[in-house]
Design a protein around this motif. Structure first.
Motif, mmCIF file in Angstrom:
data_model
loop_
_atom_site.group_PDB
_atom_site.id
_atom_site.type_symbol
_atom_site.label_atom_id
_atom_site.label_comp_id
_atom_site.label_asym_id
_atom_site.label_seq_id
_atom_site.Cartn_x
_atom_site.Cartn_y
_atom_site.Cartn_z
ATOM 1 N N LEU A 99 -32.620 -16.390 18.722
ATOM 2 C CA LEU A 99 -33.801 -15.834 17.847
ATOM 3 C C LEU A 99 -33.659 -14.273 18.093
ATOM 4 N N GLY A 156 -32.657 -11.639 14.892
ATOM 5 C CA GLY A 156 -33.733 -10.627 14.515
ATOM 6 C C GLY A 156 -33.162 -9.368 14.422
ATOM 7 N N ARG A 157 -32.334 -9.111 15.461
ATOM 8 C CA ARG A 157 -31.730 -7.773 15.538
ATOM 9 C C ARG A 157 -30.724 -7.433 14.436
ATOM 10 N N ALA A 159 -32.803 -7.037 11.276
ATOM 11 C CA ALA A 159 -33.739 -5.915 11.025
ATOM 12 C C ALA A 159 -33.028 -4.911 10.607
ATOM 13 N N THR A 217 -35.317 -8.083 23.868
ATOM 14 C CA THR A 217 -34.742 -8.974 22.814
ATOM 15 C C THR A 217 -35.009 -10.266 23.098
ATOM 16 N N GLY A 274 -37.506 -12.998 20.956
ATOM 17 C CA GLY A 274 -37.280 -14.045 20.577
ATOM 18 C C GLY A 274 -38.235 -15.276 21.108
ATOM 19 N N ALA A 277 -41.150 -15.145 19.077
ATOM 20 C CA ALA A 277 -41.134 -15.510 17.688
ATOM 21 C C ALA A 277 -40.906 -17.041 17.477
ATOM 22 N N GLN A 323 -39.309 -18.810 12.221
ATOM 23 C CA GLN A 323 -38.994 -18.305 13.623
ATOM 24 C C GLN A 323 -38.130 -17.088 13.458
ATOM 25 N N VAL A 324 -37.265 -17.288 12.357
ATOM 26 C CA VAL A 324 -36.299 -15.915 12.349
ATOM 27 C C VAL A 324 -37.172 -14.731 11.767
ATOM 28 N N ALA A 366 -39.101 -13.322 14.354
ATOM 29 C CA ALA A 366 -38.129 -12.305 15.339
ATOM 30 C C ALA A 366 -37.761 -11.131 14.425
ATOM 31 N N VAL A 367 -37.421 -11.104 13.178
ATOM 32 C CA VAL A 367 -37.197 -9.985 12.501
ATOM 33 C C VAL A 367 -38.374 -8.667 12.645
ATOM 34 N N VAL A 415 -38.922 -7.490 16.112
ATOM 35 C CA VAL A 415 -37.673 -6.645 16.655
ATOM 36 C C VAL A 415 -38.236 -5.318 15.936
#
Length: 97
Positions: free
Chosen positions: A18, A22-23, A26, A37, A41, A44, A71-72, A75-76, A79
């Motif tokens: 995740l 996200g990285r 972003a 990271t 995740g 997230a 979740q994604v 994560a974004v 991040v």
């Protein structure tokens, strides 16, 4: 004991996946270390699960795509926040991961 160890390992792996997603999604360059990271995740994943529960879509038949989208998205956002906070904590120095 093995079940507990597997739970920890799977949590770290999900956090890594995740966090990396996200990285990738972003905007801009994210100069945060890999451990951050993974932490982003993991957090997230919990936030996405919670949001899916709030919206009543945590458990659906088949793959829980909506939960994974939450979740994604978390994560974004995580991040982006972590990148800004990490840069301030490091005194404006942006180091590689």
């Amino acid at each position: 004991m093995l079940g507990g160890l597997w739970g920890i390992i799977s949590t770290i792996v999900v956090g890594l996946i995740l966090g990396v997603i996200g990285r990738l999604l972003a905007p801009g360059a994210q100069k945060i270390p890999i451990w951050l990271t993974i932490v982003v995740g993991i957090v997230a994943a919990f936030i996405g699960n919670w949001l899916a529960g709030v919206f009543g879509v945590r458990h659906t038949s088949g793959i829980d795509w909506i939960r994974h989208i939450f979740q994604v998205a978390a994560a974004v956002v995580g991040v982006i926040l972590a990148t800004g906070i990490y840069a301030k904590v490091k005194g404006g120095q942006r180091t590689g991961s």
